[in-house]
Design a protein around this motif. Structure first.
Motif, short mmCIF file in Angstrom:
data_model
loop_
_atom_site.label_atom_id
_atom_site.label_comp_id
_atom_site.label_asym_id
_atom_site.label_seq_id
_atom_site.Cartn_x
_atom_site.Cartn_y
_atom_site.Cartn_z
N VAL A 143 -1.18 -0.52 3.61
CA VAL A 143 -1.36 1.03 3.24
C VAL A 143 -0.32 1.16 1.89
O VAL A 143 -0.80 1.73 0.88
CB VAL A 143 -0.92 1.83 4.26
N ALA A 144 0.76 0.32 1.79
CA ALA A 144 1.54 0.46 0.72
C ALA A 144 0.78 0.01 -0.41
O ALA A 144 1.16 0.55 -1.54
CB ALA A 144 2.96 -0.18 0.99
N ALA A 145 0.05 -1.05 -0.57
CA ALA A 145 -0.56 -1.86 -1.56
C ALA A 145 -1.57 -0.78 -2.05
O ALA A 145 -1.67 -0.86 -3.39
CB ALA A 145 -1.16 -2.90 -1.20
N ALA A 146 -2.19 -0.22 -1.14
CA ALA A 146 -3.24 0.79 -1.73
C ALA A 146 -2.70 1.85 -2.56
O ALA A 146 -3.15 2.49 -3.30
CB ALA A 146 -3.95 1.32 -0.54
N PHE A 148 0.31 2.23 -3.86
CA PHE A 148 1.06 1.71 -5.29
C PHE A 148 -0.21 1.36 -6.19
O PHE A 148 0.10 1.76 -7.22
CB PHE A 148 1.63 0.13 -4.68
N GLY A 149 -1.42 0.43 -5.73
CA GLY A 149 -2.28 0.43 -6.72
C GLY A 149 -2.78 1.82 -7.26
O GLY A 149 -3.10 1.88 -8.44
N GLY A 150 -3.09 2.75 -6.40
CA GLY A 150 -3.68 4.07 -6.95
C GLY A 150 -2.57 4.69 -7.93
O GLY A 150 -3.07 5.14 -8.89
N MET A 151 -1.39 4.62 -7.33
CA MET A 151 -0.21 5.42 -8.65
C MET A 151 -0.15 4.48 -9.69
O MET A 151 0.19 5.14 -10.79
CB MET A 151 0.92 5.56 -7.87
N ALA A 208 4.13 5.12 -10.87
CA ALA A 208 3.45 5.96 -11.83
C ALA A 208 4.32 5.95 -13.26
O ALA A 208 3.74 5.59 -14.28
CB ALA A 208 2.98 7.29 -11.60
N TRP A 209 5.33 6.34 -13.04
CA TRP A 209 6.33 6.64 -14.16
C TRP A 209 6.77 5.21 -14.88
O TRP A 209 6.72 5.11 -15.87
CB TRP A 209 7.56 7.27 -13.73
#
Length: 262
Positions: A143-146, A148-151, A208-209
């Motif tokens: 869940v964290a990987a998904a 993180f990848g999206g952001m 994201a930043w």
């Protein structure tokens, strides 16, 4: 005589235009290669962290160095040893050395410190394999990987300036640290849940930043491929993204993880 346009200058694209296009294409290709190197460093560090954490938790001889089982009124519990407490605070020392000494460190030293940091971080979070079920650890990780990848993809592709959001998220991070310190003394379950929820939002925003910042820094400075500067910057940028991911994972585990039955 009527004036006629000089065909030597009006036929085809201007030479400066072709040069600018070629330069932009080179920067774009270099950026993609640089970002791939950063993500490779980050992923390799996470892999090393996971391997070290798993080995300590599942190797009796290593586990005994970091944890001891004690009996409490509620049953058996895992208690950290002095070595475990050292491992918990050691990653901060590596981060400080890399952050403030990167300009004085060689490429090889910076890379070695990153590997050492990832290994020590594995030791510091090895307790998760003793506290939570393996299935819930895996679920929180994916869940964290998904997320993180999206952001991170959003931060890389968006045209919006995320500078103000980054400043706001840094303020939120400071608030989380203060609230966590307070909760160490009061032990409030409700406060811990709130910290986890807010923390997830904060580290997603920072992901994201940071991604946009890394991209902007490369476009501005265009680190030459294969140089000492490019190698050291890629390690530092990977460290920033690594910290965002590991904190996001640990926070998700707090309210998604299923605890082992003693």
């Amino acid at each position: 005589m009527a004036l006629q346009p000089d065909q030597r200058y009006t036929t085809g694209a201007p030479s400066w235009g072709r040069t600018a296009t070629a330069d932009a294409a080179a920067v774009d290709a270099g950026l993609r290669a640089y970002m791939l190197r950063v993500y490779n460093w980050m992923a390799s560090g996470l892999l090393l962290t996971g391997v070290v954490a798993y080995l300590i938790a599942n190797t009796p001889e290593l586990q005994a160095l970091f944890y001891q089982r004690v009996m409490t009124p509620r049953g058996a519990a895992v208690q950290p040893t002095i070595l475990a407490y050292i491992a918990m605070f050691a990653p901060l020392a590596f981060v400080l050395v890399l952050s403030f000494g990167i300009n004085r460190l060689s490429k090889t030293t910076a890379q070695a410190l990153f590997w050492a940091f990832a290994a020590v971080m594995g030791a510091s979070i090895s307790h998760i394999f003793l506290t939570f079920t393996g299935a819930s650890v895996a679920r929180a990780f994916f869940v964290a990987a998904a997320m993180f990848g999206g952001m991170s993809l959003y931060g890389y592709t968006t045209k919006a300036d995320l500078t103000r959001m980054g400043s706001f998220m840094m303020m939120g991070l400071i608030g989380i640290v203060i609230a966590s310190l307070v909760n160490m003394f009061i032990g409030s379950t409700a406060l811990q849940f709130a910290i986890s929820i807010i923390g997830v939002v904060v580290f997603l925003g920072l992901t994201a930043w940071d991604t946009q910042r890394i991209k902007a820094d490369y476009v501005e400075h265009a680190y030459a491929e294969g140089t000492e500067l490019a190698a050291k910057r890629s390690v530092m940028d990977a460290l920033g993204l690594y910290l965002n991911f590991i904190n996001l994972f640990m926070l998700l585990l707090q309210f998604m993880g299923a605890r082992q039955q003693e």
